[in-house]
Scaffold this motif. Structure first.
Motif, PDB file in Angstrom:
ATOM      1  N   HIS A 101       0.793  -1.222   0.000  1.00  0.00           N
ATOM      2  CA  HIS A 101       0.000   0.000   0.000  1.00  0.00           C
ATOM      3  C   HIS A 101       0.831   1.281   0.000  1.00  0.00           C
ATOM      4  CE1 HIS A 101       0.805  -1.190   4.106  1.00  0.00           C
ATOM      5  NE2 HIS A 101       0.531   0.025   4.536  1.00  0.00           N
ATOM      6  N   GLU A 102       2.115   1.195   0.391  1.00  0.00           N
ATOM      7  CA  GLU A 102       3.003   2.362   0.347  1.00  0.00           C
ATOM      8  C   GLU A 102       4.227   2.098  -0.527  1.00  0.00           C
ATOM      9  OE1 GLU A 102       3.823   3.073   4.486  1.00  0.00           O
ATOM     10  OE2 GLU A 102       1.998   4.253   4.756  1.00  0.00           O
ATOM     11  N   ALA A 103       4.140   1.081  -1.369  1.00  0.00           N
ATOM     12  CA  ALA A 103       5.301   0.639  -2.143  1.00  0.00           C
ATOM     13  C   ALA A 103       5.527   1.448  -3.411  1.00  0.00           C
ATOM     14  CB  ALA A 103       5.164  -0.850  -2.496  1.00  0.00           C
ATOM     15  N   ASP A 104       4.745   2.523  -3.610  1.00  0.00           N
ATOM     16  CA  ASP A 104       5.026   3.395  -4.754  1.00  0.00           C
ATOM     17  C   ASP A 104       6.292   4.209  -4.518  1.00  0.00           C
ATOM     18  OD1 ASP A 104       3.517   4.631  -2.683  1.00  0.00           O
ATOM     19  OD2 ASP A 104       3.061   6.324  -4.011  1.00  0.00           O
ATOM     20  N   SER A 105       6.784   4.197  -3.268  1.00  0.00           N
ATOM     21  CA  SER A 105       8.070   4.804  -2.922  1.00  0.00           C
ATOM     22  C   SER A 105       8.969   3.742  -2.306  1.00  0.00           C
ATOM     23  CB  SER A 105       7.884   5.947  -1.922  1.00  0.00           C
ATOM     24  OG  SER A 105       7.080   6.978  -2.454  1.00  0.00           O
ATOM     25  N   LEU A 106      10.264   3.982  -2.336  1.00  0.00           N
ATOM     26  CA  LEU A 106      11.222   3.073  -1.723  1.00  0.00           C
ATOM     27  C   LEU A 106      11.517   3.512  -0.286  1.00  0.00           C
ATOM     28  CD1 LEU A 106      13.779   2.672  -4.656  1.00  0.00           C
ATOM     29  CD2 LEU A 106      12.191   0.917  -3.828  1.00  0.00           C
ATOM     30  N   GLY A 150       9.119  -5.648  -8.191  1.00  0.00           N
ATOM     31  CA  GLY A 150       8.074  -5.877  -7.205  1.00  0.00           C
ATOM     32  C   GLY A 150       8.298  -5.183  -5.880  1.00  0.00           C
ATOM     33  N   ILE A 151       9.518  -4.712  -5.622  1.00  0.00           N
ATOM     34  CA  ILE A 151       9.780  -3.987  -4.377  1.00  0.00           C
ATOM     35  C   ILE A 151       9.143  -2.597  -4.445  1.00  0.00           C
ATOM     36  CG2 ILE A 151      11.553  -2.971  -2.896  1.00  0.00           C
ATOM     37  CD1 ILE A 151      11.329  -6.007  -2.670  1.00  0.00           C
ATOM     38  N   LYS A 152       9.231  -1.955  -5.589  1.00  0.00           N
ATOM     39  CA  LYS A 152       8.534  -0.702  -5.830  1.00  0.00           C
ATOM     40  C   LYS A 152       7.379  -0.980  -6.783  1.00  0.00           C
ATOM     41  CE  LYS A 152       9.167   4.133  -7.189  1.00  0.00           C
ATOM     42  NZ  LYS A 152      10.120   5.159  -7.694  1.00  0.00           N
ATOM     43  N   TRP A 153       6.153  -0.630  -6.350  1.00  0.00           N
ATOM     44  CA  TRP A 153       4.970  -0.966  -7.156  1.00  0.00           C
ATOM     45  C   TRP A 153       3.807  -0.091  -6.721  1.00  0.00           C
ATOM     46  CZ3 TRP A 153       4.564  -4.041 -11.334  1.00  0.00           C
ATOM     47  CH2 TRP A 153       3.298  -4.416 -11.767  1.00  0.00           C
ATOM     48  N   ASN A 154       3.049   0.402  -7.667  1.00  0.00           N
ATOM     49  CA  ASN A 154       1.910   1.268  -7.365  1.00  0.00           C
ATOM     50  C   ASN A 154       0.608   0.505  -7.592  1.00  0.00           C
ATOM     51  OD1 ASN A 154      -0.011   3.267  -7.063  1.00  0.00           O
ATOM     52  ND2 ASN A 154       1.099   4.782  -8.286  1.00  0.00           N
TER      53      ASN A 154
END
Length: 232
Positions: free
Chosen positions: A158-163, A207-211
């Motif tokens: 849910h917050e993975a759009d940022s690193l 997959g670590i960063k994902w929107n």
């Protein structure tokens, strides 16, 4: 000791404390093995996530380094059902917005992925919630008998759009849990070389960063982090 990394179950959860989760117990052939903390689960002290990919806590969560007294026995080809919870058994388990994958995997290249599930139109965590916190993990049918550490993990996106490394207030949330199991039977397949934790994930890992909120992205294409699941 052998190490199984179950595939990540991608989980999307809302940004609130109630989203946090950990494993209460496991079920074998429909039989509840009872509260596992300190018995057969290397239980963290809280339900907080791990976010730092370089921390040793990414392996088995906080305090997940010392063995516990018991191994639960399951045959090769059986099903290990993990039961997750938030604060108490049977509660809200994990917030509905934490969509992401579920996966299962000490130090070194010893973790071998045997299963994972992301999104097929519905996220694995949505499946977890519909099953009241229970999630089935298949044990390979030809796996050689022995003692294993089974690592199961929910990744909340849910917050993975940022690193996390760029903004510690955000980033993917990892909920790993390690379970001691004794595999029985006459299987003959031993585990191949695997990956290390930490080390298997980095900021550049797909997959670590994902929107999950981008309507232009087909969420079914989400690349579950880590290696492919092995076929034993």
């Amino acid at each position: 000791m052998k190490f199984l990394a179950l595939a990540a179950v991608a989980a999307t959860v809302i940004v609130e404390v109630s989203a946090h989760t950990r494993v209460w117990s496991i079920w074998l052939s429909g039989s509840d093995q009872g509260a596992g903390a300190g018995r057969y689960i290397l239980q963290p002290p809280t339900n907080n996530p791990v976010k730092n990919l370089t921390s040793s806590d990414i392996r088995c969560n906080v305090n997940g380094y010392s063995p516990v007294a018991t191994y639960v026995s399951t045959p090769a080809g059986g099903i290990v059902t993990t039961e997750w919870y938030h604060d108490y058994r049977g509660d809200d388990i994990i917030a509905t917005s934490h969509k992401g994958p579920i996966r299962s995997n000490g130090g070194g290249d010893i973790w071998v992925k045997i299963f994972h599930e992301g999104s097929t139109g519905h996220w694995a965590v949505e499946k977890l919630l519909s099953n009241r916190g229970k999630y089935d993990i298949p044990v390979p049918s030809n796996l050689a008998p022995g003692q294993y550490i089974l690592r199961v993990e929910i990744i909340a996106l849910h917050e993975a759009d940022s690193l996390y490394s760029q903004d510690p207030a955000r980033g993917a949330q990892f909920y790993p849990s390690c379970i001691q199991i004794q595999v029985t039977g006459s299987g003959s397949r031993t585990l191949p070389s695997g990956v290390s934790f930490p080390g298997a994930y980095s900021d550049s890992t797909p997959g670590i960063k994902w929107n999950i909120y981008d309507n232009n992205i087909d969420q079914r294409t989400y690349p579950i982090p880590g290696p492919a699941a092995v076929n034993l």
